[in-house]
Design a protein around this motif. Structure first.
Motif, PDB file in Angstrom:
ATOM      1  N   GLY A 140       0.803  -1.210   0.000  1.00  0.00           N
ATOM      2  CA  GLY A 140       0.000   0.000   0.000  1.00  0.00           C
ATOM      3  C   GLY A 140       0.834   1.256   0.000  1.00  0.00           C
ATOM      4  O   GLY A 140       0.333   2.337  -0.348  1.00  0.00           O
ATOM      5  N   ARG A 141       2.094   1.181   0.378  1.00  0.00           N
ATOM      6  CA  ARG A 141       3.002   2.323   0.335  1.00  0.00           C
ATOM      7  C   ARG A 141       3.789   2.368  -0.982  1.00  0.00           C
ATOM      8  O   ARG A 141       4.780   3.085  -1.080  1.00  0.00           O
ATOM      9  N   HIS A 142       3.364   1.546  -1.942  1.00  0.00           N
ATOM     10  CA  HIS A 142       3.954   1.542  -3.282  1.00  0.00           C
ATOM     11  C   HIS A 142       5.423   1.109  -3.259  1.00  0.00           C
ATOM     12  O   HIS A 142       6.284   1.712  -3.902  1.00  0.00           O
ATOM     13  N   VAL A 143       5.686   0.042  -2.504  1.00  0.00           N
ATOM     14  CA  VAL A 143       7.021  -0.550  -2.427  1.00  0.00           C
ATOM     15  C   VAL A 143       6.901  -2.017  -2.804  1.00  0.00           C
ATOM     16  O   VAL A 143       5.943  -2.704  -2.418  1.00  0.00           O
ATOM     17  N   LEU A 144       7.865  -2.534  -3.583  1.00  0.00           N
ATOM     18  CA  LEU A 144       7.861  -3.942  -3.958  1.00  0.00           C
ATOM     19  C   LEU A 144       8.029  -4.815  -2.727  1.00  0.00           C
ATOM     20  O   LEU A 144       8.810  -4.498  -1.809  1.00  0.00           O
ATOM     21  N   THR A 145       7.301  -5.930  -2.708  1.00  0.00           N
ATOM     22  CA  THR A 145       7.418  -6.845  -1.576  1.00  0.00           C
ATOM     23  C   THR A 145       8.724  -7.623  -1.597  1.00  0.00           C
ATOM     24  O   THR A 145       9.141  -8.160  -0.568  1.00  0.00           O
ATOM     25  N   ALA A 146       9.373  -7.693  -2.745  1.00  0.00           N
ATOM     26  CA  ALA A 146      10.677  -8.367  -2.866  1.00  0.00           C
ATOM     27  C   ALA A 146      11.357  -7.868  -4.118  1.00  0.00           C
ATOM     28  O   ALA A 146      10.717  -7.291  -5.009  1.00  0.00           O
ATOM     29  N   LEU A 147      12.659  -8.070  -4.204  1.00  0.00           N
ATOM     30  CA  LEU A 147      13.401  -7.669  -5.394  1.00  0.00           C
ATOM     31  C   LEU A 147      13.077  -8.623  -6.539  1.00  0.00           C
ATOM     32  O   LEU A 147      13.184  -9.842  -6.381  1.00  0.00           O
ATOM     33  N   PRO A 148      12.651  -8.105  -7.714  1.00  0.00           N
ATOM     34  CA  PRO A 148      12.345  -9.005  -8.840  1.00  0.00           C
ATOM     35  C   PRO A 148      13.621  -9.601  -9.419  1.00  0.00           C
ATOM     36  O   PRO A 148      14.574  -8.874  -9.758  1.00  0.00           O
ATOM     37  N   THR A 149      13.640 -10.926  -9.516  1.00  0.00           N
ATOM     38  CA  THR A 149      14.818 -11.603 -10.075  1.00  0.00           C
ATOM     39  C   THR A 149      14.507 -12.392 -11.331  1.00  0.00           C
ATOM     40  O   THR A 149      15.406 -12.698 -12.107  1.00  0.00           O
ATOM     41  N   GLN A 150      13.210 -12.719 -11.526  1.00  0.00           N
ATOM     42  CA  GLN A 150      12.844 -13.521 -12.689  1.00  0.00           C
ATOM     43  C   GLN A 150      11.440 -13.124 -13.161  1.00  0.00           C
ATOM     44  O   GLN A 150      10.567 -12.839 -12.346  1.00  0.00           O
ATOM     45  N   VAL A 151      11.280 -13.112 -14.497  1.00  0.00           N
ATOM     46  CA  VAL A 151       9.987 -12.799 -15.097  1.00  0.00           C
ATOM     47  C   VAL A 151       9.655 -13.885 -16.104  1.00  0.00           C
ATOM     48  O   VAL A 151      10.493 -14.265 -16.936  1.00  0.00           O
ATOM     49  N   ARG A 152       8.408 -14.369 -16.021  1.00  0.00           N
ATOM     50  CA  ARG A 152       7.929 -15.376 -16.968  1.00  0.00           C
ATOM     51  C   ARG A 152       6.849 -14.734 -17.822  1.00  0.00           C
ATOM     52  O   ARG A 152       5.811 -14.301 -17.311  1.00  0.00           O
ATOM     53  N   LEU A 153       7.096 -14.637 -19.138  1.00  0.00           N
ATOM     54  CA  LEU A 153       6.150 -14.048 -20.067  1.00  0.00           C
ATOM     55  C   LEU A 153       5.198 -15.126 -20.558  1.00  0.00           C
ATOM     56  O   LEU A 153       5.594 -16.018 -21.320  1.00  0.00           O
ATOM     57  N   GLY A 154       3.925 -15.050 -20.164  1.00  0.00           N
ATOM     58  CA  GLY A 154       2.943 -16.051 -20.557  1.00  0.00           C
ATOM     59  C   GLY A 154       3.334 -17.422 -20.054  1.00  0.00           C
ATOM     60  O   GLY A 154       3.676 -17.612 -18.881  1.00  0.00           O
TER      61      GLY A 154
END
Length: 516
Positions: A442-456
């Motif tokens: 709610g404070r506009h902060v990521l819950t964790a550092l993004p390390t991987q993204v899966r497209l579809g």
């Protein structure tokens, strides 16, 4: 050279303001300004008393008059609202020419003989317009439309033969040639009389046809003779509508094709139209005919616009008594005044614009076969994300953005914008180092550092860099229209395009855009 005919000009002051205020139910005792491209194009007398002037930016005008009511410019609306005024004038003086919405003119010789004098004609026109429409107009009489329009600003009648002396004290800006006026001011020529005193051959040699036309106006002459040249036979274009059309957009679509045919017919004779008669008839025999005047050559787009303006004002008139009782069955275009037109002027590097004209004809042909929405062009407007900022409009329709382009747009995605925006954004997964989904608090902060993204359904790709999130909380005051989103830019490894724009909405990530 014969002097121009005596002309009466009927002028409705501040017409864009009057039409816009009437459409928005804004009383004219309030300060009102009409804006186009974030600048004032017209303002009411009350607004001028507070210092508002044409050309001011929105913020400058509001700083001078905090109570200023701002309305958007709409040429179609102005033309529709002016139709009852033209109809009232036409009851007294047939052959009215519409110069532009807010100004029309007619030859005064016949009405003056009938009513006894030119002042009597002016008085009757003012009373007739006020009685029928409630609009206050001013009437000026002089030789030529240009001088008569200036005389109408004060409601005066220039004695015969004195139009040049009447025009002489006016500032040169009234000829409406900004580049020419700017140059003349630097040369010390500031008034219409000083400009008129220059030798006509020298003006033509130095400033070309446009300068010569302005010089004729300054001398109290028309840029072309008012006596219309008789056009060759069979130059009119006519189209029957079956079934009858009751909607303006249906007639306007037919008018585009008809305008193409009409312009081509004139071009085959080496002619172009400067005054146009537009006639329409309904299934019940009701007819409307108007003459449209143009300072230059009427293009295909100009003709189509005037057909739409005229029929829009007729079919959607303010009072039911003025509206036709059936759909439009016939539209006819006829040239009232034509000039020799040898074709397109060569550009600096020899370009004639023929490619553009061929492309326009091809696109119009596709529309005629598949419908007006078969050919669309994008219009960039205001908004917070790439998808909402682009609006698609049919070819040759008014290219107006759905939302104003100017800021403020708090929460707007920072530039650069993605090059590709996929329709129906596909879902994606954003994972942290522990393999758990990444969200936004709610404070506009990521819950964790993004390390991987899966497209579809594809394999996961490592995140090389990321930026964000950028929150956008839209219409929070409306439970139905409220929308909360957060954007995240990521750079992924791999040989394919690796920069992506992701959007989190409703707890799910989506692919909102792809960067080159």
């Amino acid at each position: 050279m014969a002097s121009p005919a005596r002309v009466a000009a009927v002028w409705a002051p501040d017409w864009p303001v009057v039409a816009a205020a009437a459409a928005a139910d804004v009383p004219l005792h309030l300060p009102v300004a009409v804006l186009a491209a974030n600048r004032v194009v017209a303002c009411s007398e009350v607004a001028r008393a507070d210092g508002v002037r044409r050309g001011l930016r929105r913020r400058e005008a509001q700083a001078l008059c905090p109570e200023l009511v701002l309305l958007d410019a709409d040429p179609d609306r102005d033309a529709r609202a002016f139709e009852p005024v033209v109809a009232a004038v036409e009851e007294l003086a047939p052959g009215v020419e519409i110069v532009r919405p807010g100004l029309c003119a007619f030859r005064v010789r016949g009405p003056a003989r009938y009513f006894g004098s030119e002042p009597a004609v002016a008085e009757r026109v003012v009373d007739a317009v006020a009685d029928r429409t409630g609009v206050e107009v001013l009437v000026g009489v002089a030789e030529g439309v240009f001088a008569a329009a200036l005389a109408a600003r004060s409601g005066g009648i220039v004695p015969p033969g004195e139009s040049p002396a009447f025009l002489a004290p006016f500032d040169l800006a009234v000829v409406d040639h900004p580049d020419l006026v700017s140059l003349m001011r630097r040369l010390g020529v500031r008034s219409v009389g000083e400009f008129a005193a220059l030798p006509a051959p020298d003006v033509l040699a130095r400033f070309g046809p446009d300068g010569a036309a302005a010089h004729r106006l300054a001398r109290g002459l028309e840029p072309r003779p008012l006596v219309a040249r008789l056009p060759p036979v069979d130059l009119s274009a006519r189209r029957e509508l079956d079934p009858p059309a009751e909607r303006v957009d249906t007639v306007a679509f037919v008018a585009r094709t008809l305008a193409e045919e009409f312009a081509q017919r004139l071009a085959d004779y080496g002619l172009a139209c400067t005054r146009l008669i537009i006639e329409a008839a309904t299934a019940n025999g009701e007819e409307l005919s108007r003459t449209w005047r143009h300072d230059g050559v009427l293009t295909v787009g100009d003709i189509a616009d005037r057909v739409r303006w005229q029929l829009d004002g007729w079919l959607t008139g303010r009072s039911r008594e003025d509206r036709p009782t059936a759909g439009v069955t016939v539209v006819r275009l006829a040239p009232e005044d034509v000039v020799e037109h040898g074709g397109a002027q060569l550009g600096l590097w020899g370009d004639t614009g023929a490619d553009d004209e061929r492309a326009h004809r091809a696109l119009t042909r596709v529309q005629g076969l598949l419908g007006p929405d078969a050919v669309v062009t994008p219009v960039l407007g205001g908004g917070r994300d790439p998808e909402s900022r682009v609006r698609y409009v049919a070819w040759r329709d008014a290219r107006e953005p759905a939302l104003p382009l100017e800021p403020p747009w708090p929460g707007r995605l920072p530039p650069p914008a993605p090059a590709t925006v996929p329709p129906g954004p596909p879902p994606v997964s954003v994972l942290g180092a522990d393999g758990e989904p990444v969200g936004v608090t709610g404070r506009h902060v990521l819950t964790a550092l993004p390390t991987q993204v899966r497209l579809g359904s594809g394999p996961g790709r490592d995140v090389l860099a990321w930026a964000g999130p950028w929150p956008a909380d839209e219409r929070w005051w409306s439970p139905v229209q409220a929308r909360r989103r957060a954007w995240l830019q990521v750079v992924l490894d791999g040989t394919e395009p690796s920069a992506y724009l992701l959007a989190l909405e409703g707890g799910a990530w989506q692919l909102a855009g792809i960067y080159d």
